[in-house]
Design an enzyme around this catalytic site. Structure first.
Site, short mmCIF file in Angstrom:
data_model
loop_
_atom_site.label_atom_id
_atom_site.label_comp_id
_atom_site.label_asym_id
_atom_site.label_seq_id
_atom_site.Cartn_x
_atom_site.Cartn_y
_atom_site.Cartn_z
N LYS A 206 0.85 -1.20 0.00
CA LYS A 206 0.00 0.00 0.00
C LYS A 206 0.88 1.24 0.00
O LYS A 206 1.75 1.40 0.87
CB LYS A 206 -0.88 -0.04 1.25
CG LYS A 206 -2.14 0.80 1.17
CD LYS A 206 -3.01 0.50 2.39
CE LYS A 206 -4.26 1.31 2.42
NZ LYS A 206 -4.96 1.18 3.70
C1 E4P Z 1 -8.26 2.39 3.59
O1 E4P Z 1 -7.51 1.52 3.20
C2 E4P Z 1 -8.14 3.02 4.91
O2 E4P Z 1 -7.53 2.11 5.79
C3 E4P Z 1 -9.46 3.37 5.52
O3 E4P Z 1 -10.54 2.93 4.75
C4 E4P Z 1 -9.57 4.72 6.10
O4 E4P Z 1 -10.83 4.86 6.70
P1 E4P Z 1 -11.17 6.01 7.74
O5 E4P Z 1 -11.37 7.28 6.97
O6 E4P Z 1 -12.43 5.55 8.39
O7 E4P Z 1 -10.01 6.11 8.69
#
Ligand code: E4P
Length: 217
Positions: free
Chosen positions: A87
């Protein structure tokens, strides 16, 4: 639509896996910290433990913000398990690292995407997944679902293989709307996933069926 769970909590991952509908897991440094997983060795071991619980892809996020650092970290992460998806943040060096990994056949997820232009760059760099954060856009009074629609249109225009991974999903309606638009994947908390199960007519209908069955016995 594929269902990923957005957590580093092993119990929640196991619960979603046990439902039989889980296709993968996404994590980020904040989610790791929330579970008290700190330090490189512990984080690596936790990724390995997550991979043992699920059959699908597990996104593991790099911490570096420069190309060389991302490549070094990403190669270590990718070597942990074939399920790992590296990622990378949507910054210039993240795009370069995405191209580097996709050329080598290593799966990538370009994260922190908030515009159609960023999603277009991720696809051109060969990303396996692009993660538009719909909840965080909604938080600032911008329509997150509209971004998913824009990216769907652009990717379909050019038949990009990059999968739209709707991220920052907060509730059941986000999931349903993403499915209507045609997101390839959604990642959300266990509460949003299990929320899809619930309907009062199911509960009252089941109660009536069971009560009627008991009357005959
Ligand atoms: C995506 O990969 C992120 O980990 C995540 O969806 C972020 O979500 P949030 O805005 O609820 O922290």
């Amino acid at each position: 639509m594929k269902f990923f769970i957005d957590t580093a909590n092993l119990e929640q991952i196991k619960e979603a896996q046990a439902l039989g509908i889980l296709d993968g897991v996404t994590t980020n440094p904040s989610l790791m910290a929330k579970e008290g997983i700190t330090g490189e060795a512990n984080i690596i071991n936790h990724y390995k433990a997550i991979c043992e619980e699920v059959d699908g892809h597990v996104s593991a996020e790099v911490i570096s913000t420069d190309f060389e650092g991302m490549v070094k970290e990403g190669e270590v992460l990718a070597s942990l398990n074939p399920q790992i998806v590296v990622k990378l943040p949507m910054i210039a060096d993240g795009v370069k690292a995405c191209k580097y990994f996709s050329d080598k056949g290593i799966k990538t997820n370009v994260t922190l995407v908030f515009s159609a232009g960023q999603a277009l760059l991720a696809a051109k760099a060969g990303a396996t997944y692009v993660s538009p954060f719909i909840g965080r856009l909604d938080d600032i009074s911008t329509d997150g679902l509209n971004l998913i629609s824009e990216i769907r249109l652009i990717y379909d225009n050019y038949m990009y293989d990059t999968q739209i991974l709707a991220a920052s999903v907060r509730h059941t309606m986000h999931i349903i709307d993403c499915a209507k638009i045609g997101a390839d994947v959604m990642t959300g908390p266990l509460s949003a996933i299990t929320g899809l199960l619930k309907h009062p007519l199911t509960d009252s209908g089941l109660a009536k069926f069971l009560a009627d069955y008991q009357k005959g016995h």
